[in-house]
Scaffold this motif. Structure first.
Motif, short mmCIF file in Angstrom:
data_model
loop_
_atom_site.label_atom_id
_atom_site.label_comp_id
_atom_site.label_asym_id
_atom_site.label_seq_id
_atom_site.Cartn_x
_atom_site.Cartn_y
_atom_site.Cartn_z
N ASN A 144 0.92 -1.15 -0.02
CA ASN A 144 0.04 -0.12 -0.02
C ASN A 144 0.83 1.45 0.04
O ASN A 144 0.59 2.20 -0.58
CB ASN A 144 -1.03 0.07 1.24
N ALA A 145 1.96 1.19 0.92
CA ALA A 145 2.76 2.47 0.77
C ALA A 145 3.30 2.43 -0.57
O ALA A 145 3.83 3.87 -0.88
CB ALA A 145 3.85 2.09 1.93
N MET A 146 3.62 1.62 -1.04
CA MET A 146 4.46 1.66 -2.33
C MET A 146 3.59 2.22 -3.53
O MET A 146 3.90 3.19 -4.49
CB MET A 146 5.09 0.29 -3.01
N TRP A 147 2.17 1.75 -3.47
CA TRP A 147 1.44 2.39 -4.35
C TRP A 147 1.32 3.75 -4.11
O TRP A 147 1.28 4.67 -5.09
CB TRP A 147 0.15 1.49 -4.34
N LYS A 148 1.14 4.25 -2.95
CA LYS A 148 0.89 5.52 -2.62
C LYS A 148 2.07 6.54 -3.09
O LYS A 148 1.86 7.70 -3.56
CB LYS A 148 0.76 5.74 -1.15
N GLY A 150 4.08 5.68 -5.66
CA GLY A 150 3.81 5.92 -7.22
C GLY A 150 3.01 6.74 -7.34
O GLY A 150 3.16 7.61 -8.53
N LYS A 151 1.79 6.93 -6.88
CA LYS A 151 0.75 7.85 -7.03
C LYS A 151 1.17 9.20 -6.89
O LYS A 151 0.93 10.40 -7.76
CB LYS A 151 -0.53 7.61 -6.48
N MET A 160 5.02 8.93 -15.50
CA MET A 160 6.02 7.91 -15.11
C MET A 160 6.51 7.27 -16.31
O MET A 160 5.70 6.51 -17.04
CB MET A 160 5.58 7.00 -13.98
N ASP A 161 7.72 7.12 -16.57
CA ASP A 161 8.44 6.55 -17.67
C ASP A 161 9.28 5.27 -17.61
O ASP A 161 9.25 4.36 -18.22
CB ASP A 161 9.25 7.52 -18.42
N VAL A 162 10.16 5.24 -16.07
CA VAL A 162 10.93 4.21 -16.20
C VAL A 162 11.10 3.72 -14.71
O VAL A 162 10.99 4.44 -13.65
CB VAL A 162 12.65 4.72 -16.38
N CYS A 163 11.06 2.38 -14.55
CA CYS A 163 11.31 1.88 -13.11
C CYS A 163 12.19 0.86 -13.06
O CYS A 163 12.33 0.00 -14.11
CB CYS A 163 9.87 1.18 -12.83
N GLY A 203 4.13 1.05 -12.38
CA GLY A 203 3.28 0.62 -13.71
C GLY A 203 2.16 1.09 -13.82
O GLY A 203 1.35 1.35 -14.73
N GLN A 204 1.25 1.35 -12.46
CA GLN A 204 0.05 1.88 -12.50
C GLN A 204 0.16 3.39 -13.00
O GLN A 204 -0.82 3.66 -13.71
CB GLN A 204 -0.36 1.86 -11.03
#
Length: 331
Positions: A144-148, A150-151, A160-163, A203-204
């Motif tokens: 959840n923290a990682m998704w936040k 990213g957002k 967002m282009d590169v990970c 990716g999201q």
């Protein structure tokens, strides 16, 4: 028996069929064209195709490094970016022109190595971007923290282009038959789950903005075969999982123009490797003998491959693993 249509009706039906056929022929041609060329970058065709289209009276500039390898105005997220391979790759992305690279790692504050590299990056000239490294304290095992995160990056940067999922851990030699469950789960949590959550976070946002993107996961030669003389069942298992994760995600995300690839380094002289070798210095000679080049690799020897995978120059590469091992796999 089907009814026999009147002349007027027959004319109308035939006309409709011709229009329908013409539409589908046009649509088919467009689809075939997309399948033949893919989506061209904003700067158009390159290489021989560009040369054939060019007017002999018009001067033109080379595109390979100025355009195809350029990451100008792009945004990147790198886990494990406080040091080691992650930091090396973050700097490479900045030098290729990335506007900003968000470096995620577990410590609350960045280390001295990161701080010095960030200062160095801020003075780079001719990168085409703002040459910024930004540190974010994050636990890659917290989905959840990682998704936040990213957002938040997506909201702030508008893209967002590169990970690069580079965060990983290695535990000491432990026999597989008595390997503790807690230790095994800890390695899997970081090296597998953490890679997935990092890829999801970026990716999201790639999907959200619809510009495609490149997800690069750091695997290892240890995912291709066991390391001779080392009982590393958790590490080897985790890196093999990353290879399959990337292939699976590449197949699923290809229609969204999100590419997913892995890099499998051989023995690289990172701080993590250095700590291990400090306890067993005799392994320097042993590991060096495992590849035709007869030495351990440097982190900077991964810079070129990450820049290539992140850029338009690798636009037809997905679901692939790139071995950078000094030929370790070639024996």
């Amino acid at each position: 028996m089907l009814p026999n249509p009147s002349g007027a009706r027959l004319t109308s039906v035939l006309s409709a069929r011709r229009s329908h056929a013409a539409f589908h022929t046009s649509a088919s041609r467009r689809a075939a064209g997309d399948r033949m060329t893919g989506t061209l970058p904003s700067y158009g065709p390159v290489g021989v195709a560009r040369a054939l289209d060019a007017s002999s009276a018009t001067g033109t500039n080379p595109t390979l490094f100025a355009k195809e390898f350029s990451l100008a105005d792009r945004v990147a997220l790198v886990s494990g970016g406080n040091r080691g391979i992650g930091l090396e790759m973050a700097l490479a992305l900045v030098e290729a022109g990335t506007r900003i690279v968000y470096c995620l790692d577990l410590p609350e504050k960045p280390g001295d190595e990161f701080t010095k590299v960030r200062e160095y990056a801020s003075h780079l000239k001719g990168t085409g971007g703002e040459a910024r490294l930004e540190y974010v304290s994050a636990d890659v095992t917290n989905q959840n923290a990682m998704w936040k995160i990213g957002k938040t990056i997506g909201d702030r940067e508008g893209r967002m282009d590169v990970c690069v999922a580079a965060a990983g851990i290695l535990r000491g030699d432990t026999p597989c038959l008595t390997y503790p469950a807690k230790q095994f789960e800890e390695v899997i949590a970081v090296n597998v789950n953490g890679v997935l959550y990092t890829a999801q976070a970026a990716g999201q946002q790639m999907d959200r903005f619809g510009n495609g993107g490149s997800i690069i996961m750091i695997a290892s030669i240890s995912g291709h075969g066991a390391n001779q003389g080392h009982p590393w069942v958790s590490y080897n298992t985790s890196k093999s999982a990353v290879l399959q994760m990337a292939r699976s995600m590449a197949c699923e995300l290809g229609p969204k123009r999100i590419r997913v690839n892995t890099i499998s380094p051989g023995y690289i002289n990172t701080s993590m490797t250095g700590q291990f070798l400090a306890k067993r210095p005799e392994l320097v000679e042993v590991w060096s003998s495992h590849n035709p080049l007869g030495r351990i690799g440097r982190p900077d020897e991964l810079r070129g491959i990450v820049a290539w995978l992140a850029s338009d120059s690798s636009s037809f590469c997905t679901g692939s693993d790139i071995l950078v091992s000094g030929g370790h796999h070639a024996w």
